[in-house]
Design an enzyme around this catalytic site. Structure first.
Site, mmCIF file in Angstrom:
data_model
loop_
_atom_site.group_PDB
_atom_site.id
_atom_site.type_symbol
_atom_site.label_atom_id
_atom_site.label_comp_id
_atom_site.label_asym_id
_atom_site.label_seq_id
_atom_site.Cartn_x
_atom_site.Cartn_y
_atom_site.Cartn_z
ATOM 1 N N SER A 106 0.931 -1.390 0.027
ATOM 2 C CA SER A 106 -0.168 0.004 0.005
ATOM 3 C C SER A 106 0.887 1.275 0.033
ATOM 4 O O SER A 106 1.597 1.688 -0.957
ATOM 5 C CB SER A 106 -1.003 -0.047 1.013
ATOM 6 O OG SER A 106 -1.972 0.988 1.153
ATOM 7 N N ASP A 245 -2.364 6.465 -3.446
ATOM 8 C CA ASP A 245 -1.271 5.806 -2.850
ATOM 9 C C ASP A 245 -0.667 4.712 -3.721
ATOM 10 O O ASP A 245 -1.364 4.445 -4.824
ATOM 11 C CB ASP A 245 -1.729 5.533 -1.501
ATOM 12 C CG ASP A 245 -2.606 4.262 -1.438
ATOM 13 O OD1 ASP A 245 -3.292 4.083 -2.407
ATOM 14 O OD2 ASP A 245 -2.793 3.654 -0.211
ATOM 15 N N ASP A 247 -1.304 1.433 -3.966
ATOM 16 C CA ASP A 247 -2.061 0.491 -4.620
ATOM 17 C C ASP A 247 -3.325 1.073 -4.839
ATOM 18 O O ASP A 247 -4.266 0.537 -5.432
ATOM 19 C CB ASP A 247 -2.322 -0.573 -3.619
ATOM 20 C CG ASP A 247 -2.958 -0.301 -2.279
ATOM 21 O OD1 ASP A 247 -2.907 0.817 -1.942
ATOM 22 O OD2 ASP A 247 -3.304 -1.289 -1.817
ATOM 23 N N ASP A 249 -5.731 2.580 -3.407
ATOM 24 C CA ASP A 249 -7.048 2.457 -2.398
ATOM 25 C C ASP A 249 -7.347 3.565 -1.748
ATOM 26 O O ASP A 249 -8.403 3.685 -1.075
ATOM 27 C CB ASP A 249 -7.101 1.168 -1.787
ATOM 28 C CG ASP A 249 -6.108 1.072 -0.642
ATOM 29 O OD1 ASP A 249 -5.174 1.725 -0.577
ATOM 30 O OD2 ASP A 249 -6.228 0.173 0.185
#
Length: 447
Positions: A106, A245, A247, A249
């Site tokens: 992430s 960010d 990834d 999400d």
């Protein structure tokens, strides 16, 4: 459930250190494959999993390890290459697959990585399935016979499928023509996705943070480092800036004046827009850290507000329990379950843009009823094992402070999960009040 490997967001750590090593990740894939294959033996057919990743250099290594683990357990594998986490959730559901797996850490630096699973429905893996995988990890790894090995192949249309899904969450009657957007992809998984989504809807897009090299993910760009986005919005005279960010999400938004809007404010905006569009919104879910100004603003418009523990996993659990659809965190994790099964930065951005188009107002105009309360956070170092909840002096100080806030502020005290520190946070309408109350509580703890 006591987990040995799974945390609140899958298995995560520093690459090369347990558990993020090639051998463990291969065993993890094999264990997950055995669990899925056992389910398939009850008549569901041979299982197939989808594996995606972000742009970390370690993703190649871990992808290969997972592929080996799953196929050795007799499970077929589809590989997408770099794709946002919510894209894997969507495609797992859309392609009717057995599970989805994301290789990502992430918003963390490139030297971290992790493995996160989705169920066939694109939801987080149920606790009982995680428990079965952990149990299977304790068993010897045995390769399936050659006739039963799984196959692996890459699917080249994954980005296009996900782009079309994202666009489908934006009203057909609207477009983004005339809007100039700066889109910051954090050198992460959205680098070849997000700019296309907004461009295809008509926006003039300036992309930044879209040149991943395996080591620059989240480095000075993206939702956790919005400085470059603010600069670019001003430099290009853009209407808005959108930051995701690593990834994709999470979402943070910057307006044309360079003001940053966090997830708390964006949650309120989306709730208001759903109501303006004629949809009933019974309630919304935030976290213990959600700014009280948002809670009070939602109550003023008749929307119940519930706080979950910090983490989008817990927000999702609370939403599902209450059969609500809207929730989020200040960090930019926003859940719109009437649009997607999981938090999705691109989809969330489209909901914000739809609200602006529908209202004809600016972000500041839509949020003029919400002025975030100042927060004061003090970290008080304590002895390991310190029982702050039984501290008489703290209880006495709290009994004085909380009535002074008179329902227009709040106190949140919690122990850090990673260091011997008690975090004292006070929120109040006025900064001086928050400062004074926090100092009073911190001094009581130190006494």
């Amino acid at each position: 459930m006591t987990r040995k490997y799974f945390g609140t967001d899958g298995v995560r750590g520093k690459v090369g250190e347990s558990p993020i090593t090639p051998d463990f990740v291969m065993r993890l894939g094999h264990a997950a494959g055995k669990v899925l294959a056992h389910g398939a033996s009850t008549g569901q057919g041979r299982p197939t999993v989808l594996i995606g990743k972000d742009t970390r250099i370690s993703g190649y290594m871990l992808e290969a390890a997972l592929e080996a683990g799953f196929t050795s357990a007799g499970v077929h594998v589809l590989l997408t290459g770099p794709l946002p986490t919510p894209g894997i959730a969507y495609l797992t559901r859309a392609l009717r697959l057995s599970a989805g797996v994301v290789i990502s850490a992430s918003h963390n630096p490139y030297y971290d990585n992790g493995i996160k699973f989705f169920s066939a429905d694109g939801d987080k893996l149920p606790d009982e399935v995680e428990a079965k995988i952990e149990a299977a990890l304790e068993e010897p790894m045995t390769c399936a016979p050659s006739d039963d090995l799984g196959r692996a192949r890459r699917i080249n249309d994954a980005p296009g499928r996900y782009i079309e899904f994202c666009k489908s969450t934006f009203p057909n009657s609207q477009d983004l023509r005339g809007l100039k957007l700066v889109v910051d992809c954090a050198h992460g998984a959205a680098y070849h996705i997000a700019p296309h989504v907004f461009h295809e809807l008509g926006a003039d897009v300036i992309a930044i943070g879209n040149q991943p090299d395996g080591r620059n993910i989240n480095d000075g760009y993206g939702a956790t480092a919005p400085g470059k986005l603010i600069e670019a919005v001003r430099e290009h005279g853009a209407d808005l800036g959108l930051a995701f960010d690593g990834d994709a999400d999470r979402l943070q938004v910057v307006d044309s004046e360079g003001r940053l809007y966090n997830g708390d404010e964006l949650l309120y905006l989306i709730v208001r827009d759903r109501m303006a569009a004629g949809f009933a919104v019974e309630g919304a879910v935030g976290t213990l850290m959600t700014n009280m100004a948002v809670e009070l603003a939602l109550k003023r418009i008749g929307v119940e507000f519930v706080r979950a523990k910090v983490g989008d996993r817990y927000v999702l659990e609370e939403l599902n329990k209450r059969h609500w659809t809207l929730g989020g965190e200040g960090s930019g994790h926003l859940l719109c379950l009437d649009r997607h099964s999981t938090g999705d930065g691109i989809v969330s951005a489209l909901q914000v843009l739809a609200a602006l188009r529908r209202s004809g107002k600016t972000l500041a105009g839509l949020l003029d009823g919400v002025s975030l309360f100042p927060q004061k956070l003090i970290n008080v170092r304590v002895e390991k094992g310190f029982d702050w909840q039984s501290h008489a002096g703290l209880k006495a100080a709290r009994a004085v402070v909380e009535p002074e806030l008179a329902g227009r502020g709040r106190v949140l005290i919690r122990a850090s999960g990673t260091e011997p520190v008690v975090r004292v946070m006070v929120e109040a309408e006025h900064a001086e009040t928050a400062e004074r109350a926090a100092q009073t509580l911190a001094e009581a703890l130190r006494a």
